[in-house]
Motif scaffolding. Sequence first.
Motif, PDB file in Angstrom:
ATOM      1  N   ALA A 200      -6.985 -62.276 -23.959  1.00  0.00           N
ATOM      2  CA  ALA A 200      -7.617 -63.765 -23.377  1.00  0.00           C
ATOM      3  C   ALA A 200      -8.128 -63.400 -21.730  1.00  0.00           C
ATOM      4  N   GLU A 201      -7.063 -62.433 -21.130  1.00  0.00           N
ATOM      5  CA  GLU A 201      -8.251 -61.622 -19.835  1.00  0.00           C
ATOM      6  C   GLU A 201      -9.106 -60.936 -19.691  1.00  0.00           C
ATOM      7  N   ILE A 202      -9.264 -60.363 -21.408  1.00  0.00           N
ATOM      8  CA  ILE A 202     -10.598 -59.329 -20.819  1.00  0.00           C
ATOM      9  C   ILE A 202     -12.054 -60.395 -21.393  1.00  0.00           C
ATOM     10  N   ARG A 203     -11.307 -61.629 -22.330  1.00  0.00           N
ATOM     11  CA  ARG A 203     -12.575 -62.025 -22.635  1.00  0.00           C
ATOM     12  C   ARG A 203     -12.702 -63.073 -21.179  1.00  0.00           C
ATOM     13  N   PHE A 204     -11.574 -63.130 -20.506  1.00  0.00           N
ATOM     14  CA  PHE A 204     -12.666 -63.873 -19.152  1.00  0.00           C
ATOM     15  C   PHE A 204     -13.028 -62.592 -17.925  1.00  0.00           C
ATOM     16  N   LEU A 205     -12.533 -61.744 -18.335  1.00  0.00           N
ATOM     17  CA  LEU A 205     -13.249 -60.567 -16.904  1.00  0.00           C
ATOM     18  C   LEU A 205     -14.937 -60.076 -17.905  1.00  0.00           C
ATOM     19  N   ARG A 206     -15.101 -60.232 -19.308  1.00  0.00           N
ATOM     20  CA  ARG A 206     -16.173 -60.436 -19.683  1.00  0.00           C
ATOM     21  C   ARG A 206     -17.397 -61.019 -19.308  1.00  0.00           C
ATOM     22  N   THR A 207     -17.044 -62.173 -19.301  1.00  0.00           N
ATOM     23  CA  THR A 207     -17.173 -64.129 -19.509  1.00  0.00           C
ATOM     24  C   THR A 207     -17.798 -63.609 -17.566  1.00  0.00           C
ATOM     25  N   VAL A 208     -16.868 -63.627 -16.683  1.00  0.00           N
ATOM     26  CA  VAL A 208     -17.887 -62.608 -15.317  1.00  0.00           C
ATOM     27  C   VAL A 208     -18.313 -62.258 -14.790  1.00  0.00           C
ATOM     28  N   GLY A 209     -18.421 -61.430 -15.839  1.00  0.00           N
ATOM     29  CA  GLY A 209     -19.468 -60.061 -15.826  1.00  0.00           C
ATOM     30  C   GLY A 209     -18.900 -58.571 -15.575  1.00  0.00           C
ATOM     31  N   ALA A 210     -17.614 -58.219 -16.043  1.00  0.00           N
ATOM     32  CA  ALA A 210     -17.432 -57.286 -15.632  1.00  0.00           C
ATOM     33  C   ALA A 210     -17.311 -56.252 -17.012  1.00  0.00           C
ATOM     34  N   ASP A 211     -17.291 -55.426 -16.663  1.00  0.00           N
ATOM     35  CA  ASP A 211     -18.210 -54.004 -17.721  1.00  0.00           C
ATOM     36  C   ASP A 211     -16.775 -53.715 -18.013  1.00  0.00           C
TER      37      ASP A 211
END
Length: 276
Positions: A200-211
């Motif tokens: 879930a944290e990774i989905r969040f990070l992806r959503t905010v633009g992290a690669d």
Amino acid sequence: MIKEAEYSTKLAEVRSYLNEKVNIQPELGIILGSGLGGFADLIEEKIAIPYREIPHFPVSTVEGHKGELVFGKVMGKYIVAMQGRFHYYEGYSMQEVTFPIRVMQVLGLNGLIVTNAAGGINASYRPGDLVLIKDHINFMGENPLRGENISSLGPRFPDLSEGYDLEWRQKALSVAQEIGIHPQEGIYAAMSGPSYETPAEIRFLRTVGADLVGMSTVPEVIIANQGGMRVLGISCVTNMAAGILPQRLSHAEVMETAERIEKQFIRFVQALVRVL
Ligand code: HPA
């Protein structure tokens, strides 16, 4: 939290200690992340100083990290490399994590190459990819500059609009092409760790633009920028981040990939030292 007089005295003591041991003027600092330790073997006229012998230096504890400051020459250029870094998750304060960068600053270095191992969030990445960091997101919950500002070291409110120097990134891309390496570019999100992220944290990070995601780099890059140093950041994607693939993460996988890519990574950093 920093006390100005105390911190400045410590820095001055480290500087005079190092100036006594080493009579070269390095231009460039390099933080050797997981798996890049072998870079130190390329350093000529080497003077390696264990962290535990340097006054006021914290001591590195993590497996796979050697704790030495290595001065010497690479591709005709004087450098200083940190073999092993201090991680926030080890329990060090942000000031301890970034102390070596301050030391580099007072030694008069003009730039820093920061390397790390990271988890890939961008679905076009593969384990083993090298990624030039073009920006970061600080999710560590702390900033190394919080507290009294030491104005002789840098401004209270430093600008980070080009935290990763654009000209250096362009040079890095062209030298990579010259030597047949194909780095990606991406945004690095820093978490405090040491647990890996949840899906879930990774989905969040992806959503905010992290690669990419990792547990280091951002504190050092903030300090280097405030101190007026140019920065180049490179991540080795050692694994896909949690939940991207239907498999579990392990430190063993991280170390295996880092080892597999080490020769290429070293070749890249060596070429960078030549052109930066
Ligand atoms: N997450 C955080 N830090 C890391 C990872 C990861 O997946 N891989 C290597 N460092």
